[in-house]
Design an enzyme around this catalytic site. Structure first.
Site, PDB file in Angstrom:
ATOM      1  N   ASP A   1     -31.728  -9.303  24.692  1.00 25.43           N
ATOM      2  CA  ASP A   1     -30.350  -9.356  25.557  1.00 25.43           C
ATOM      3  C   ASP A   1     -30.672  -7.272  25.660  1.00 25.43           C
ATOM      4  O   ASP A   1     -29.329  -7.254  26.964  1.00 25.43           O
ATOM      5  CB  ASP A   1     -29.225  -9.585  24.069  1.00 25.43           C
ATOM      6  CG  ASP A   1     -29.722 -10.671  23.430  1.00 25.43           C
ATOM      7  OD1 ASP A   1     -29.712 -11.424  24.780  1.00 25.43           O
ATOM      8  OD2 ASP A   1     -29.822 -10.513  22.523  1.00 25.43           O
TER       9      ASP A   1
ATOM     10  N   HIS B   1     -27.411 -13.471  18.510  1.00 28.02           N
ATOM     11  CA  HIS B   1     -28.479 -13.418  18.739  1.00 28.02           C
ATOM     12  C   HIS B   1     -27.887 -14.419  20.104  1.00 28.02           C
ATOM     13  O   HIS B   1     -28.265 -15.465  19.688  1.00 28.02           O
ATOM     14  CB  HIS B   1     -29.778 -13.461  18.924  1.00 28.02           C
ATOM     15  CG  HIS B   1     -30.653 -14.400  20.489  1.00 28.02           C
ATOM     16  ND1 HIS B   1     -30.479 -13.521  21.799  1.00 28.02           N
ATOM     17  CD2 HIS B   1     -31.010 -15.238  20.649  1.00 28.02           C
ATOM     18  CE1 HIS B   1     -30.988 -14.094  22.487  1.00 28.02           C
ATOM     19  NE2 HIS B   1     -31.630 -15.347  21.711  1.00 28.02           N
TER      20      HIS B   1
END
Ligand code: NDP
Length: 326
Positions: A157, A185
């Site tokens: 990410d 996440h």
């Protein structure tokens, strides 16, 4: 004397496993002076596929690869390991809710946490298999390993966020620093551009298009995985493998002055996050196995709201598996 690192991996015959193993063997993670022993775990039905992966590793004739062991017994795979990369996880099947996925995967991480009893004293554990934060929380509560050695991956990410900022600002990605992913996440993660920098300047001064930063940018990072599946027909395994490598390297080396990286670690209560929750924070490492959460980053009301939302999701996930937390 040349150092040897034992790396245990689960999900070894999966897509991410296939991308990461040659790179570990080639010295991309621990450096060109470190020998590597790979200890590969697979579930029994996947052991045959794993044989093929091992053949390819041998055929790579990697000078740093000292040995490759395989097992469908996690205790064997984790024996003496210095790093455990927990990539294997049951995928979400059609119609399955996130809560169901968490319940399906929870017992795997109970077993794997317990199976680390004979790991090396300095073992560190990175969980990639989803839902990564909560899987790591479960593993952590079921092992004797000090809690600060359990991490979950939000590095993909972070890398995706850096790439999008670099494209928008027309700069090389190396110019984007201080990128924080806060929280889970998952789609609630918050990529923080209020504290990020581009070429040493505040990212929001370089990219003044605040609607884009608070809207399309965040959505793009959150949904990048789905975008890649739609384009390629397969998941983003190569970039996930690369992010796992970046994660391990960040913990193995001293963080450059002034910068930080993101990973989910057990909270110490910083930024109002419940103690013990596996939450992604801005981190700095001293390169000797110690890390700290970067303190005092300012947050607007917008950022606080986002951080609160991802915290709420992680607390809900935790409540779904409370019986597995020992
Ligand atoms: P991958 O190697 O593609 O992915 C493995 C895990 O990583 C999944 O949980 C996946 O989540 C997660 N992941 C995190 N980031 C990414 C990303 N950017 N792109 C893709 N995946 C990401 O899965 P495969 O299906 O190829 O392989 C699964 C492996 O897991 C096999 O080796 C299988 O044997 C093993 N497995 C192990 C079990 C166990 O240990 N008991 C049980 C079941 C399977 P997501 O699903 O959300 O993409």
């Amino acid at each position: 004397m040349q150092r040897t690192v034992r790396v245990a991996l689960t999900g070894s015959s999966g897509q991410i496993g296939y991308s990461i193993l040659p790179r570990i063997a080639a010295g991309d993670v621990f450096g060109k002076d470190t020998k590597v022993i790979l200890q590969l775990f697979e579930i029994t039905p996947a052991m045959q596929a794993l044989e093929g992966v091992v053949m390819e590793l041998l055929d790579g004739a990697y000078p740093l690869l000292e040995d490759v062991k395989t097992s469908d017994n996690p205790e064997v795979a984790f024996d003496g390991a210095n790093w455990a990369l927990l990539i294997g996880s049951k995928p979400r099947s059609k119609g399955m809710e996130r809560g169901d996925l968490i319940r399906e995967n929870g017992p795997i991480f109970v077993g794997q946490g317990k199976a680390m009893a004979k790991a090396a004293d300095d073992i560190r554990v990175l969980v990639v298999g989803n839902p990564a934060n909560t899987n790591a929380l479960i593993g952590m509560h079921n092992s004797d390993i000090p809690h600060e050695r359990w991490h979950a991956m939000t590095r993909l990410d972070e890398n995706r966020a850096k790439a999008q900022l670099a494209i928008k600002a027309s700069v090389p990605v190396s110019k984007v620093t201080n990128m924080t992913i806060w929280g889970n996440h998952s789609a609630t993660q918050y990529p923080d551009t209020e504290n990020a920098q581009i070429d040493g300047k505040p990212a929001q001064d370089v990219i003044s298009h605040i609607e884009w930063l608070q809207g399309e940018f965040i959505t793009k990072v959150q949904k990048r995985g789905a975008e890649i599946i739609a384009a390629r027909g397969l998941s983003s395994a190569a970039s996930a493998a690369n992010a796992a490598i970046d994660h391990v390297k960040s913990f193995e080396s001293a963080t450059p002055t002034g910068d930080w990286f993101s990973a989910a670690v057990p909270s110490d209560g910083s930024y109002g996050i419940d103690k013990g929750l596996l939450f992604s924070f801005p981190l700095r490492s001293d390169g000797n196995g110690n890390w700290e959460i970067v303190q005092g980053l300012p947050m607007s009301d917008f950022a606080k709201e986002k951080v609160e939302a991802t915290k709420k999701e992680l607390l809900e996930e935790k409540s779904v598996v409370s019986d597995l937390l020992g």
